[in-house]
Motif scaffolding. Structure first.
Motif: not given
Length: 303
Positions: A95, A153, A156-157, A163, A166
């Protein structure tokens, strides 16, 4: 005297404002590709990774003999707390690298390809070091966990372009570290890294992100946590009972509230950067705990 003091305060205020403005301008992400920034990011990350690996080799592996490359199965150790830690580390290393590339104006595609995967690549290199050490070995369980953090990560993008969930971390000291300080840490800083009994890993979900039209505060999260305790060895119950005869290894599951600091509105890129870094930590909050033994308890403030 008063005039001089007033003049000094005005000069200091102007200087501070100018300095703050300069830093804020520097931290503002570029709208288009800034090759100078991109090169700084790439060179800096390569240098940091190289120094970290060399330092790790000298400070950690040099004290143990080398061996032929070997693969081990340590999935049963520490109630999988170490594996959850790998997910956490891989996610946040990726990230931060992706955000650094965003700052330099690199395209979203390249942020995911070259940034988000950097955590997986770095931690895999560490696993290779383990593979050639007689003390450890290449853990395929760690490799899967590293991939899981990266996937959390990237997915989700791709799905939400943000995000919403987390991984976060919290820690408290425990009585178990004093039983084996060489393994679980003798100082507070060592215990944060080594004492799995005091670590809790969380998946912190932003509620508003799932209900965009609601009036739920944009910073409010709900977090599910996982921890374990009564562990002084990876899985040797005999040694465990010598130190703590009445204790059995226990898994712990938590439900708590949290805050997504990146959702706090501010025009300051200094604060945005600070919030992004601190957002790896779960804030202290009331929590409900359920143990694998069936017991439950409420914590007025848990960290």
């Amino acid at each position: 005297m008063k005039k001089k003091l007033l003049l000094l305060l005005i000069i200091l205020n102007v200087s501070f404002s100018h300095s703050q403005s300069t830093v804020d301008s520097f931290l503002t992400p570029s709208d288009t590709l800034n090759k100078s920034r991109r090169n700084v990011v790439i060179i800096s990350e390569a240098a940091v990774a190289g120094v970290a690996l060399v330092g790790l080799n000298q400070l950690w592996y040099a004290d143990y003999p080398r061996s032929d490359f070997r693969i081990i199965n340590d999935n049963a150790e520490w109630n999988q707390m170490d594996k959850v830690g790998h997910v956490f580390s891989s996610y946040h290393l990726g990230r931060l690298s992706a955000e650094a590339l965003q700052w330099s104006g690199v395209s979203k595609k390249n942020q995911l390809i070259y940034g988000a995967t950097s955590g997986f690549v770095f931690l895999t290199a560490v696993e290779v070091f383990d593979g050639y050490s007689s003390q450890w070995g290449f853990s395929y369980g760690d490799l899967v966990a590293n991939a899981g953090g990266t996937l959390l990560y990237v997915s989700q993008e791709l799905a939400w372009k943000e995000q919403r969930i987390v991984p976060k971390f919290s820690f408290h000291t425990t009585e178990y570290a004093s039983a084996r300080p060489n393994v679980l840490g003798s100082t507070f800083s060592e215990q944060i890294l080594k004492d799995y009994n005091g670590q809790t890993y969380w998946l912190s979900a932003n509620i508003h992100s799932f209900f965009k039209q609601s009036k739920i505060p944009k910073w409010l999260n709900i977090a599910v946590g996982y921890g374990a305790e009564a562990m002084v060895t990876g899985e040797d119950d005999l040694v465990n009972t010598i130190f703590f005869p009445q204790r059995e290894r226990t898994r712990q599951f938590y439900l708590s509230f949290d805050a997504d600091l990146t959702k706090i509105k501010t025009k300051s890129h200094v604060l945005k950067t600070l919030f992004s870094l601190v957002n790896t930590i779960k804030i202290p909050a009331p929590a409900f705990e359920i143990q694998s033994a069936g017991r439950s308890k409420f914590h007025f403030l848990y960290f």
